[in-house]
Write an enzyme that holds these catalytic residues in place. Structure first.
Site: not given
Ligand code: NAP
Length: 308
Positions: A21-23, A25-27, A149, A174
């Site tokens: 998920g490196a494209n 947010g956090i990744g 999370s 979730y």
């Molecule tokens: N942001 C927060 O407040 C928060 C809080 C607690 C935990 N987290 C955790 O942090 C992690 C990163 O999330 P984020 O907040 O950075 O959200 P994000 O910006 O939505 O990033 C999520 C990433 O996961 C990818 N992804 C989703 N489904 C996938 C699949 N089937 N195969 C491969 N990649 C997939 C997405 O790809 P696409 O762009 O193609 O959809 C995107 O690159 C997650 O595990 C989330 O549960 C986040």
């Protein structure tokens, strides 16, 4: 670790990292910062256009870095297997299990698993099992960092209904998937310790960070008003993805990391919040639950870990 920031990441030259998920947010921030410190970074993303765009962005931020997009859809086990088979090189230093989906309407993965459990847990379980031999090759400093999370407290896995077929509730699903991330880390840490491995399993969470995570579910259903509200909440209360990535980066690179640690920000909200060892629900350290989930995950994914 108080006040720790990305400039303190030690030199990562000669090390290889896979970030799922490196494209976004956090990744994306995690990949960028590791690349800036000299790591070779594989951006494991499900969409080629978004993956290649991320590759360009990381390269622009880390000129000369060895960065490469590779296709990985965690909601499709054949894609997970293909990713692992095609991954170049015979050693891997860092596996960052970051990708995730949150509170989606009920959906199934290609293999028929509930989407959040299937993507957040089972996909990463399979990926880690397939890449573990390479992590062993890296030896000292090799880590599996799994992003959970604070919302894992919403519930733990139900061994009789792992795919939540009985009554689907998106937030509970979730929470369960994020508890599964911690149970996975707990069990992996114990098994690595038992084999005398130098690979360390650790977890992190970002607090509340403004990313695409919050809008993906409502957008999927075309709920535009809800989407605006969520975006406003992100603007008012969330911290930046840069800050949200710090616990992951700390877990991946700090010397002060032990098996089954769990790092997060001190406060969940907006301001810059120091990384610390985070509080976790007691059920995420329950040996019986973690062993049960492990056995079920091997059965469901068909990926059996081998121990040396
Ligand atoms: N942001 C927060 O407040 C928060 C809080 C607690 C935990 N987290 C955790 O942090 C992690 C990163 O999330 P984020 O907040 O950075 O959200 P994000 O910006 O939505 O990033 C999520 C990433 O996961 C990818 N992804 C989703 N489904 C996938 C699949 N089937 N195969 C491969 N990649 C997939 C997405 O790809 P696409 O762009 O193609 O959809 C995107 O690159 C997650 O595990 C989330 O549960 C986040």
């Amino acid at each position: 670790m108080t006040g720790w920031n990305a400039s303190e990441i030690p030199d990562q030259s000669g090390r290889t990292a896979v970030v799922t998920g490196a494209n976004s947010g956090i990744g994306l921030v995690t990949a960028r910062e590791l690349a800036r410190r000299g790591a070779r970074v594989i951006l494991a993303c499900r969409d080629a256009t978004r993956g290649k765009a991320a590759e360009e962005r990381v390269r622009a931020a880390a000129p000369g870095a060895d960065v490469q997009f590779a296709p990985l859809d965690l909601a499709d086990l054949s894609s997970v297997r293909a990713f692992a088979a095609d991954l170049p090189g015979d050693r891997l230093d860092l596996l960052i299990n970051n990708a995730g989906v949150m509170a989606l309407p009920q959906r199934r993965t290609v293999d028929g698993f509930e989407m959040q459990f299937g993507t957040n847990h089972l996909g990463h379980f399979a990926l880690t099992g397939l890449l573990l031999p390479r992590l062993r090759e890296a030896g000292h400093g090799a880590r599996v960092v799994t992003v959970s999370s604070g919302l894992h407290v919403l519930g733990t896995v139900d061994p009789r209904d792992l795919n939540m077929e009985h009554r689907y509730r998106r937030w509970i699903a979730y929470g369960r998937s994020k508890s599964a991330n911690l149970l996975f880390t707990h069990e992996l840490a114990q098994r690595l310790t038992a084999e005398g491995s130098r690979v360390v399993a650790v977890a992190a969470h970002p607090g509340y960070a403004a990313t695409n995570l919050q809008t993906a579910g409502v957008r999927m259903e075309g709920r535009e008003v809800a989407e605006r509200i969520v975006e406003l909440g992100n603007r008012l209360f969330a911290q930046s993805p840069e800050n949200g990535a710090l616990p992951t980066l700390y877990a991946a690179t700090s010397q002060d990391v032990r098996q089954d640690d769990y790092f997060g920000p001190r406060f969940e909200f907006r301001s810059r919040t120091p990384t610390r060892r985070a509080v976790r629900a007691p059920w995420t350290r329950n040996d019986r639950a973690s062993a049960g989930l492990w056995a079920a995950s091997e059965r469901l994914t068909g990926v059996t870990y081998t121990w040396v």
